[in-house]
Write a protein that holds these residues in place. Structure first.
Motif, PDB file in Angstrom:
ATOM      1  N   GLY A 153     -13.611 -12.680 -11.585  1.00 44.13           N
ATOM      2  CA  GLY A 153     -14.457 -13.206 -12.659  1.00 44.13           C
ATOM      3  C   GLY A 153     -14.413 -14.722 -12.762  1.00 44.13           C
ATOM      4  N   ARG A 210     -18.419  -3.388 -10.569  1.00 42.57           N
ATOM      5  CA  ARG A 210     -18.319  -4.810 -10.948  1.00 42.57           C
ATOM      6  C   ARG A 210     -17.724  -5.625  -9.811  1.00 42.57           C
ATOM      7  NH1 ARG A 210     -15.958  -3.149 -15.708  1.00 42.57           N
ATOM      8  NH2 ARG A 210     -13.938  -3.974 -15.067  1.00 42.57           N
ATOM      9  N   GLY A 255      -8.978  -6.363 -14.808  1.00 41.67           N
ATOM     10  CA  GLY A 255     -10.039  -7.237 -14.295  1.00 41.67           C
ATOM     11  C   GLY A 255     -10.199  -7.071 -12.795  1.00 41.67           C
ATOM     12  N   ASN A 260     -13.458 -12.611 -21.036  1.00 40.45           N
ATOM     13  CA  ASN A 260     -12.027 -12.851 -20.800  1.00 40.45           C
ATOM     14  C   ASN A 260     -11.309 -13.176 -22.108  1.00 40.45           C
ATOM     15  OD1 ASN A 260     -11.893 -12.416 -18.108  1.00 40.45           O
ATOM     16  ND2 ASN A 260     -11.745 -14.570 -17.505  1.00 40.45           N
ATOM     17  N   ASN A 293     -19.411  -8.743  -7.995  1.00 34.34           N
ATOM     18  CA  ASN A 293     -18.779 -10.066  -7.965  1.00 34.34           C
ATOM     19  C   ASN A 293     -18.570 -10.562  -6.547  1.00 34.34           C
ATOM     20  OD1 ASN A 293     -18.693 -10.432 -10.682  1.00 34.34           O
ATOM     21  ND2 ASN A 293     -16.569  -9.763 -10.934  1.00 34.34           N
ATOM     22  N   ASN A 321     -18.717 -14.231 -18.696  1.00 33.10           N
ATOM     23  CA  ASN A 321     -17.408 -13.961 -18.095  1.00 33.10           C
ATOM     24  C   ASN A 321     -16.290 -14.631 -18.899  1.00 33.10           C
ATOM     25  OD1 ASN A 321     -18.555 -12.543 -16.056  1.00 33.10           O
ATOM     26  ND2 ASN A 321     -17.802 -13.821 -14.386  1.00 33.10           N
TER      27      ASN A 321
END
Lengths: 476, 126
Positions: free
Chosen positions: A440, A302, A436, A377, A306, A373
């Motif tokens: 994000g 991820r 995380g 969250n 990103n 996203n």
């Protein structure tokens, strides 16, 4: 001329004779009053001599008048011509004058030629100077040129702006009177004093301004004149403040990225080694290890996605495909995807959406990613049993559509709020809630603001919850 | 002889777990802390024989933790192994003065960490 000379000689003889006779008669008279006739003869001679003298002067005057007239006529029309005369007496003089006139004429025309040449040279030089100045003025770097006395010879607008002086009134002033930057004045002076004819020095120099500090790359060059003697110094200041900032940002980003990448990698590496070394003896521990490895590998993947997405958007490399889209439709799709995760935490998903016919020009995939996203969250930071409300509002007057995703989660401390969209920024207080990537929200901001020219916002109260949202333009 | 006690401080729970298990399997007693402040308190109350700390932690960095321990005579002698993802950025003088015996950069090998622990404890015993 000859007549003048004869008259003069005649005059001298008569005057001398007159004087002699007169003197003798005067002597005789003193002695007894005789020889009166001698005195009369003397007087007659004297008068004759004087007459001859007067005639000679008159002739001379006439010749002079002729010469003056001739010369005046000659110069009246600005051109020199040879004099003509029929008078044989002044012929040699006229010839001499004519020779002189011819010589003068020659040197005058030489001088005129020379002057014209110089005029052309001056024009060329002026044009060259103006050209050089125009080049120097057009340079965005600040340029200062000083001479061997450290007087300012030339400066451009950028220099005037950087050091806040008036370009017009400061030429030929000592450079330390024009710019207050002592360090730079010293650099210029050092360069000049080095007496080098073609030296060059590059230094980094900070210029303090009343607005801000700026960092310049200063190139100092000693210049020589035609005779190869030191003529002064040229200082070119290139503003590298922005370049420095970008380099620093890049550096920070690379070091953050490498740190962020290493963290999951460290876990993966350690757990794999533990399994190889047989440190996990029971099935339950082994299973736990496999899961950690899988989760950390997913996190790594991820993170890489990103980073790539953000840098693609930042560099403008990403292909953007904007079509009229309904924000309501996109939000519904994302909610369906997130619903299983919400259900696991018994989180209540509430939708308050406007009808689907309101459209906005958007790249569907990117907007979907942004919404997902924000929703993910919200689920991460909302405790079990909480509520997430997904809302759209339409402002017809302003032609805007607003999406709001509110949760009843932990909230974000006010001190962290301004930084939540920054890369790798994570509120310390909530760090334990989720692992995380720290990218994000930065990606969401990039998608909303850079790709869609929208506006992103966040409101939050610790312990009560947060609301993340964005505003986009409606399209017809 | 009682098992040596090791204090491990790291904000990443995975790392904490893996290090603890490796050390426990090797016969050590392990106490864990998830930030610098907690580690400082545990160091005072538990009197560990060795500290393994991450450099990058919230509240208090690993280096600050070491400096605080060094200032207190009760904890000044605890040898320390520091784990860091950016070891190259740390000033050697800082780590030396703070009593850091070894630096191990992440990603690290638990096997290597264990052998380093054995080494440091041997040195401390001499």
């Amino acid at each position: 001329m000859r007549r003048g000379r004869i008259l003069s000689i005649l005059m001298l003889i008569c005057v001398a004779g007159g004087i002699v006779c007169f003197a003798q008669s005067a002597g005789e008279a003193l002695r007894g009053g005789r020889r009166l006739q001698l005195g009369v003869a003397g007087s007659v001679l004297f008068v004759l001599g004087a007459g001859a003298g007067l005639a000679a002067i008159a002739t001379l005057r006439r010749d002079c008048r002729f010469l003056i007239g001739a010369v005046r006529r000659m110069t009246a029309d600005g051109r020199l011509k040879a004099l003509q005369t029929s008078n044989p007496e002044i012929q040699p003089l006229i010839a001499a004058i004519n020779d002189m006139v011819e010589a003068a004429d020659q040197s005058v025309s030489d001088a005129i030629l020379k002057m014209k040449e110089l005029e052309i040279q001056l024009k060329v030089a002026t044009a060259q100077r103006q050209h050089a100045e125009a080049i120097i003025y057009s340079i965005s770097d600040a340029v200062l040129v000083t001479d061997t006395f450290d007087d300012l010879v030339l400066a451009n607008e950028s220099a005037a702006r950087t050091f806040q002086f008036d370009l017009e009134g400061t030429r030929r002033l000592p450079v330390d009177k024009v710019i207050g930057d002592e360090k730079l004045v010293e650099l210029i002076r050092d360069m000049r004093q080095s007496n080098s004819k073609s030296g060059r020095r590059i230094v980094e120099h900070k210029v303090k301004n009343d607005r801000e500090d700026r960092i310049f790359k200063v190139t100092l060059s000693a210049v020589a004149d035609n005779n190869d003697l030191p003529a002064g110094v040229v200082a070119v200041l290139h503003d590298m403040t922005r370049e420095k900032e970008v380099a620093e940002m890049k550096n920070d980003f690379v070091s953050s990225v490498s740190h962020e990448l290493r963290t999951p990698l460290a876990s993966i590496k350690a757990y794999v080694e533990m399994l190889i070394d047989g440190e996990a003896d029971d099935e339950k521990t082994k299973r736990e290890f496999y899961e950690v490895i899988q989760n950390e590998a997913n996190r790594l993947s991820r993170l890489i996605d990103n980073i790539l997405n953000i840098s693609r958007i930042e560099s403008g490399l990403v292909q953007i495909n904007k079509q009229p889209q309904s924000l309501t439709v996109i939000l519904k799709e994302a909610m369906e995807v997130i619903a299983p995760q919400a259900r696991l935490k018994q989180i209540n998903l509430v939708e308050q959406l406007t009808p689907v016919f309101y459209q906005t020009l958007a790249d569907r995939d990117m907007l979907y990613q942004a919404v997902l996203n924000l929703l993910s969250n919200a689920v991460k930071y909302t405790p079990e049993g909480g509520t997430i409300t997904v809302q759209t509002l339409v402002d017809e007057a302003k032609r805007k559509v607003i999406a709001r995703i509110s949760d009843t989660g932990v909230g974000i401390p006010p001190k962290d709020l301004p930084f939540v969209f920054d890369k790798f920024y994570r509120a310390e207080a909530n760090n334990h809630m989720a692992n995380g990537t720290g990218l994000g929200l930065s990606l969401v901001k990039h998608i909303i603001e850079m790709v869609h020219r929208g506006r992103i916002f966040v409101e939050s109260h610790v312990g009560k919850g947060s609301c993340f949202g964005f505003e986009l333009d409606l399209c017809d | 002889m009682a098992a040596k006690k090791i204090l491990v401080a790291d904000d990443e729970s995975h790392i904490l777990n893996v290090v603890s298990l490796k050390l426990r399997n090797a016969g050590y007693e392990v106490v864990t802390a998830s930030d610098g402040q907690e580690a400082l308190e545990l160091a005072l109350s538990e009197h560990p024989d060795l500290l393994i700390t991450d450099y990058h932690m919230p509240q208090m960095s690993g280096l600050e933790l070491c400096q605080k321990l060094k200032q207190d005579p009760a904890t000044a002698k605890i040898p320390t192994i520091m784990l860091t993802a950016r070891g190259y950025q740390l000033d050697e003088r800082d780590t030396e003065q703070s009593g850091v015996a070894r630096m191990i950069s992440k990603p690290f090998s638990p096997r290597h960490l264990l052998s380093t622990v054995n080494e440091v404890l041997m040195e401390a015993a001499v």
